[in-house]
Design an enzyme around this catalytic site. Structure first.
Site, PDB file in Angstrom:
ATOM      1  N   LEU A  31       0.858  -1.179   0.000  1.00  0.00           N
ATOM      2  CA  LEU A  31       0.000   0.000   0.000  1.00  0.00           C
ATOM      3  C   LEU A  31       0.895   1.229   0.000  1.00  0.00           C
ATOM      4  CD1 LEU A  31      -2.659  -1.019   2.698  1.00  0.00           C
ATOM      5  CD2 LEU A  31      -3.056  -0.822   0.237  1.00  0.00           C
ATOM      6  N   ASP A  32       0.478   2.274  -0.737  1.00  0.00           N
ATOM      7  CA  ASP A  32       1.308   3.469  -0.760  1.00  0.00           C
ATOM      8  C   ASP A  32       1.245   4.184   0.587  1.00  0.00           C
ATOM      9  OD1 ASP A  32      -0.909   5.494  -0.817  1.00  0.00           O
ATOM     10  OD2 ASP A  32      -1.334   4.490  -2.712  1.00  0.00           O
ATOM     11  N   GLU A  33       2.081   5.178   0.746  1.00  0.00           N
ATOM     12  CA  GLU A  33       2.243   5.827   2.045  1.00  0.00           C
ATOM     13  C   GLU A  33       0.944   6.434   2.565  1.00  0.00           C
ATOM     14  OE1 GLU A  33       5.096   9.268   4.117  1.00  0.00           O
ATOM     15  OE2 GLU A  33       5.195   8.850   1.975  1.00  0.00           O
TER      16      GLU A  33
END
Length: 351
Positions: free
Chosen positions: A102-104
């Protein structure tokens, strides 16, 4: 004895494909001898395996569900010192890695394990394991917008589509939607919705396959229960069999196409003996079993030869009508006649 890449994957080194790349690069040794053969087998009880001169120890497989908060990175190292998802399970001794990043700015479910083979099946898009997301978008997407997500949206790295999309509930000027994907390209949902003019305000993954995030608090982790693990492995095995079946059918169709002749030769037609002149009755095709056509026997009437016009231009050296022989030399022009066309020179009379 088992294949070396499978042994390394079970030891948590990585997926089988990643382990194959390590072997091909010469980074793996067995009893101190460097190996590059991808088909190499190893006896874990009698041989010692090293990766980058570090001994490989087979660890007990572990499976953890982690609720990642926004601001954490799905990587094992960050030069800037930002918080990592690995920091949420400091009590886990095994070397684990995330399944499906998952991205930040995103939050939600992460599956962390050292089972490289299972991780490969869950992450690779060809197996089509579902990932479910709840997304808060700006504005109110229409039915046409949701249908476009199902039909596919062109991005810089190709066309991507959602397996299912459903509108959940409004929240002020924004809307919650539920999106199910079978692949996980970088920031895929955010880019798809941005294409449609709806900015993603919040993105939360709530399920990977049959495993649900449920009510796990942010920043917390729990072990995968035995029923959950059983169902997850069943879905992975089912996905692998589905891919193998499709590949097998494709190979079979290809083999059948190669075994068949490109075209079936058609036997020539011959005129029946005793047919009257000018009307040629042909013998039926032998492939039809000798049965006559419902329209009766096929009859061919030769086309009469075309008559030449008396005004047709004669060929070279042949006198035409009304022209004495020898009045025009063969291959030349009549004496004293100048050639047609513009005379030589630059736009003026010839010199």
């Amino acid at each position: 004895m088992e294949r070396l890449n499978k042994y390394l994957a079970h030891a948590g080194v990585g997926s089988r494909r990643h382990c194959d790349s390590l072997i091909a690069a010469g980074r793996v040794k067995i009893n101190g001898v460097r190996v590059t053969d991808l088909g190499m087998k190893v006896d874990p009880d009698a041989q010692k395996v090293f990766v980058d001169d570090e001994p490989v120890r087979v660890e007990k497989p572990v499976y953890w569900v982690v609720h990642k908060p926004p601001g954490y990175l799905c990587t094992n190292h960050d030069p800037s010192g930002r918080p990592l998802a690995m920091h949420l399970i400091p009590h886990v001794e095994q070397r684990v890695y995330t399944v499906g990043r998952l991205d930040e700015a995103s939050e939600g479910m992460l599956l962390m394990t050292n089972d490289g083979e299972l991780a490969q099946t869950l992450m690779h898009p060809r197996y089509g394991v579902e990932k479910t997301y709840l997304v808060l978008v700006a504005g109110k997407p229409t039915k046409d917008d949701l249908q476009r997500l199902l039909d596919g949206v062109w991005l810089s790295d190709g066309k991507v589509r959602a397996k299912s999309v459903r509108r959940m509930k409004p929240q002020g000027d924004s809307t919650w939607i539920r999106v199910v994907l079978c692949e996980g390209k970088n920031r895929e949902i955010r880019r798809m919705l941005a294409k449609l003019g709806h900015k993603v305000l919040r993105l939360k993954r709530v399920a990977i396959g049959p495993v649900l995030l449920d009510k796990l608090p942010k920043g917390k982790a729990r072990k995968l229960s035995l029923p959950e693990l059983t169902e997850l492995k069943k879905s992975a095995v089912s996905a692998e069999r589905r891919v193998e079946k499709v590949a097998g059918e494709a190979r079979q169709n290809s083999d059948e196409a190669e075994s068949q002749p490109a075209t079936k030769p058609v036997p020539p037609r011959h005129p029946a003996p005793g047919a009257p002149a000018g009307r040629r009755e042909f013998v039926p095709n032998p492939n039809s079993g000798g049965k006559p056509s419902s329209a009766g026997p096929r009859v061919y009437v030769p086309k009469p030869a075309a008559k030449k016009s008396p005004l047709a231009r004669p060929g070279p050296g042949r006198p035409g009508p009304g022209r004495p022989a020898g009045s025009r030399p063969v291959g030349g022009r009549p004496p004293g006649k100048k050639p047609f066309g513009r005379p030589p020179g630059r736009g003026g009379p010839g010199k």
